[in-house]
Design a protein around this motif. Sequence first.
Motif, PDB file in Angstrom:
ATOM      1  N   THR A  61       0.999   0.007  15.241  1.00  0.00           N
ATOM      2  CA  THR A  61       0.624  -0.531  13.926  1.00  0.00           C
ATOM      3  C   THR A  61       1.350   0.256  12.831  1.00  0.00           C
ATOM      4  O   THR A  61       1.813   1.368  13.062  1.00  0.00           O
ATOM      5  CB  THR A  61      -0.906  -0.427  13.644  1.00  0.00           C
ATOM      6  OG1 THR A  61      -1.283   0.935  13.594  1.00  0.00           O
ATOM      7  CG2 THR A  61      -1.724  -1.153  14.684  1.00  0.00           C
ATOM      8  N   TYR A  62       1.435  -0.374  11.662  1.00  0.00           N
ATOM      9  CA  TYR A  62       1.921   0.386  10.514  1.00  0.00           C
ATOM     10  C   TYR A  62       0.850   0.369   9.434  1.00  0.00           C
ATOM     11  O   TYR A  62      -0.016  -0.512   9.401  1.00  0.00           O
ATOM     12  CB  TYR A  62       3.272  -0.133  10.003  1.00  0.00           C
ATOM     13  CG  TYR A  62       3.239  -1.444   9.244  1.00  0.00           C
ATOM     14  CD1 TYR A  62       3.673  -2.618   9.848  1.00  0.00           C
ATOM     15  CD2 TYR A  62       2.812  -1.505   7.922  1.00  0.00           C
ATOM     16  CE1 TYR A  62       3.664  -3.813   9.150  1.00  0.00           C
ATOM     17  CE2 TYR A  62       2.799  -2.701   7.222  1.00  0.00           C
ATOM     18  CZ  TYR A  62       3.219  -3.853   7.839  1.00  0.00           C
ATOM     19  OH  TYR A  62       3.210  -5.040   7.151  1.00  0.00           O
ATOM     20  N   LEU A  63       0.945   1.365   8.567  1.00  0.00           N
ATOM     21  CA  LEU A  63      -0.084   1.565   7.560  1.00  0.00           C
ATOM     22  C   LEU A  63       0.519   1.384   6.172  1.00  0.00           C
ATOM     23  O   LEU A  63       1.651   1.800   5.923  1.00  0.00           O
ATOM     24  CB  LEU A  63      -0.630   2.990   7.651  1.00  0.00           C
ATOM     25  CG  LEU A  63      -0.980   3.519   9.042  1.00  0.00           C
ATOM     26  CD1 LEU A  63      -1.372   4.993   8.964  1.00  0.00           C
ATOM     27  CD2 LEU A  63      -2.105   2.693   9.658  1.00  0.00           C
ATOM     28  N   VAL A  64      -0.251   0.758   5.277  1.00  0.00           N
ATOM     29  CA  VAL A  64       0.120   0.757   3.855  1.00  0.00           C
ATOM     30  C   VAL A  64      -0.820   1.764   3.188  1.00  0.00           C
ATOM     31  O   VAL A  64      -2.043   1.669   3.327  1.00  0.00           O
ATOM     32  CB  VAL A  64      -0.044  -0.632   3.213  1.00  0.00           C
ATOM     33  CG1 VAL A  64       0.335  -0.584   1.731  1.00  0.00           C
ATOM     34  CG2 VAL A  64       0.805  -1.673   3.941  1.00  0.00           C
ATOM     35  N   ILE A  65      -0.214   2.722   2.507  1.00  0.00           N
ATOM     36  CA  ILE A  65      -0.990   3.845   1.971  1.00  0.00           C
ATOM     37  C   ILE A  65      -0.748   3.964   0.470  1.00  0.00           C
ATOM     38  O   ILE A  65       0.392   3.847   0.004  1.00  0.00           O
ATOM     39  CB  ILE A  65      -0.542   5.160   2.663  1.00  0.00           C
ATOM     40  CG1 ILE A  65      -0.769   5.065   4.175  1.00  0.00           C
ATOM     41  CG2 ILE A  65      -1.258   6.367   2.084  1.00  0.00           C
ATOM     42  CD1 ILE A  65      -0.023   6.129   4.967  1.00  0.00           C
ATOM     43  N   HIS A  66      -1.841   4.183  -0.274  1.00  0.00           N
ATOM     44  CA  HIS A  66      -1.708   4.535  -1.688  1.00  0.00           C
ATOM     45  C   HIS A  66      -1.757   6.044  -1.773  1.00  0.00           C
ATOM     46  O   HIS A  66      -2.645   6.681  -1.197  1.00  0.00           O
ATOM     47  CB  HIS A  66      -2.861   3.933  -2.505  1.00  0.00           C
ATOM     48  CG  HIS A  66      -2.838   4.360  -3.938  1.00  0.00           C
ATOM     49  ND1 HIS A  66      -3.489   5.483  -4.389  1.00  0.00           N
ATOM     50  CD2 HIS A  66      -2.201   3.835  -5.012  1.00  0.00           C
ATOM     51  CE1 HIS A  66      -3.264   5.616  -5.689  1.00  0.00           C
ATOM     52  NE2 HIS A  66      -2.487   4.636  -6.084  1.00  0.00           N
ATOM     53  N   ARG A  67      -0.773   6.610  -2.473  1.00  0.00           N
ATOM     54  CA  ARG A  67      -0.780   8.070  -2.624  1.00  0.00           C
ATOM     55  C   ARG A  67      -0.946   8.424  -4.091  1.00  0.00           C
ATOM     56  O   ARG A  67      -0.189   7.934  -4.940  1.00  0.00           O
ATOM     57  CB  ARG A  67       0.535   8.647  -2.090  1.00  0.00           C
ATOM     58  CG  ARG A  67       0.583  10.144  -2.202  1.00  0.00           C
ATOM     59  CD  ARG A  67       1.798  10.684  -1.500  1.00  0.00           C
ATOM     60  NE  ARG A  67       1.839  12.134  -1.659  1.00  0.00           N
ATOM     61  CZ  ARG A  67       2.869  12.887  -1.306  1.00  0.00           C
ATOM     62  NH1 ARG A  67       3.920  12.337  -0.764  1.00  0.00           N
ATOM     63  NH2 ARG A  67       2.847  14.185  -1.491  1.00  0.00           N
ATOM     64  N   ASN A  68      -1.922   9.229  -4.379  1.00  0.00           N
ATOM     65  CA  ASN A  68      -2.140   9.670  -5.751  1.00  0.00           C
ATOM     66  C   ASN A  68      -1.209  10.851  -6.021  1.00  0.00           C
ATOM     67  O   ASN A  68      -1.466  11.966  -5.601  1.00  0.00           O
ATOM     68  CB  ASN A  68      -3.605  10.088  -5.914  1.00  0.00           C
ATOM     69  CG  ASN A  68      -3.878  10.586  -7.302  1.00  0.00           C
ATOM     70  OD1 ASN A  68      -2.978  10.690  -8.131  1.00  0.00           O
ATOM     71  ND2 ASN A  68      -5.136  10.897  -7.570  1.00  0.00           N
TER      72      ASN A  68
END
Length: 324
Positions: free
Chosen positions: A310-317
């Motif tokens: 799987t791949y992940l979509v990540i929000h990074r602050n």
Amino acid sequence: MSEMSNVGCRIICRAAEPGDREQVLSMGDVYGGVDYMDYMYEKFTTNQQYRSFVCEVDGRIASFRFYRIIDDNESIIGGGVRTHVDFQGRNLGKRLGEASARDILKEYPRIFRNYLMTAIESPFQRQRIRENPNEYTLLSERNVLSLRITTSAIKAFINGQKPSSTTTIRPSLDDFLKHTLKDETQTKLFPDKYITVGWEPFRIIKSNLSNIYNERNILWTLGAEGDPEWLTIECIYPCETGFRIDLDMYGVEPNCLATHLVQSLASAVARYPDVEAMCELLIYTPIQFPITEDLFERDVSPGALAACKTYLVIHRNMMQYLAS
Ligand SMILES: CC(C)(COP(=O)(O)OP(=O)(O)OC[C@H]1O[C@@H](n2cnc3c(N)ncnc32)[C@H](O)[C@@H]1OP(=O)(O)O)[C@@H](O)C(=O)NCCC(=O)NCCS
């Protein structure tokens, strides 16, 4: 952009230029034969949405990374980070990330509030999300199937399929925008509120969709109500091992999958008719519809990213990190 000396080395972080192409490519294919760098480099350095940067050590390019400004200049995607094997482990990739982010902030002071990245699901990524909940938020997870297959096996697969009642259409831009922007379609096809195409996550807004339409081939199947129930976004291009096909699939009707595969693969083999050509096939599906290589009967082996399921979509602050 940024220059410093470090144990006798001169380290410079600066914008990547078209003329750096050979040096960036000479870092080698960092994705086991399916690297997109050769295909994308010109765009990374000339398209106005992209900002690309290199870190030089004593005049040698040691690290590269790019960003893309999206969502009507509200968000930024980061990707492509790579450090030459001779320079790995010296934090040059991170240093380049920080210097380039500061450069972009001069033009877009708020943009790193919405910094998005995609990543192969791995213990490294899971750990950093788990251990830094104020910095990383997981937004979406999708399946990846990575296969290596010859053109002749693709043809056998296409010829072996039973006739299907599923109809696939290449929508016009107007239709694509009209249907995809509808709330019902978004809830159905994009429950995570993102459409990820070629590992780049976008919000479902008109400007992003128009770009996707102009950059990729789109195929969809409409349901009884006339709205799309399966959508495939194709990208086919040469890579080190032959050619690469990326199929980003979204939908609620998995019975459409085989027909979409046949259609997409048929256009790929039309472009790469050499029967011995090797294809790296990457199929991305909604998390509830995982698929396996059993779809194909013969001459299939694990692809370059086969370890990744799987791949992940990540929000990074990034703002707190950049403020320091
Ligand atoms: C991973 C790699 C870029 C590390 O480069 P480096 O200069 O030695 O190390 P740095 O510690 O400065 O890390 C640079 C970036 O890579 C990330 N990184 C480090 N190890 C990683 C890993 N195992 N998996 C994914 N990303 C990794 C870091 O988080 C950092 O990203 P950030 O600045 O956005 O936080 C380098 O080993 C490489 O080029 N590998 C092959 C390509 C690759 O795997 N790229 C990452 C996925 S796109």
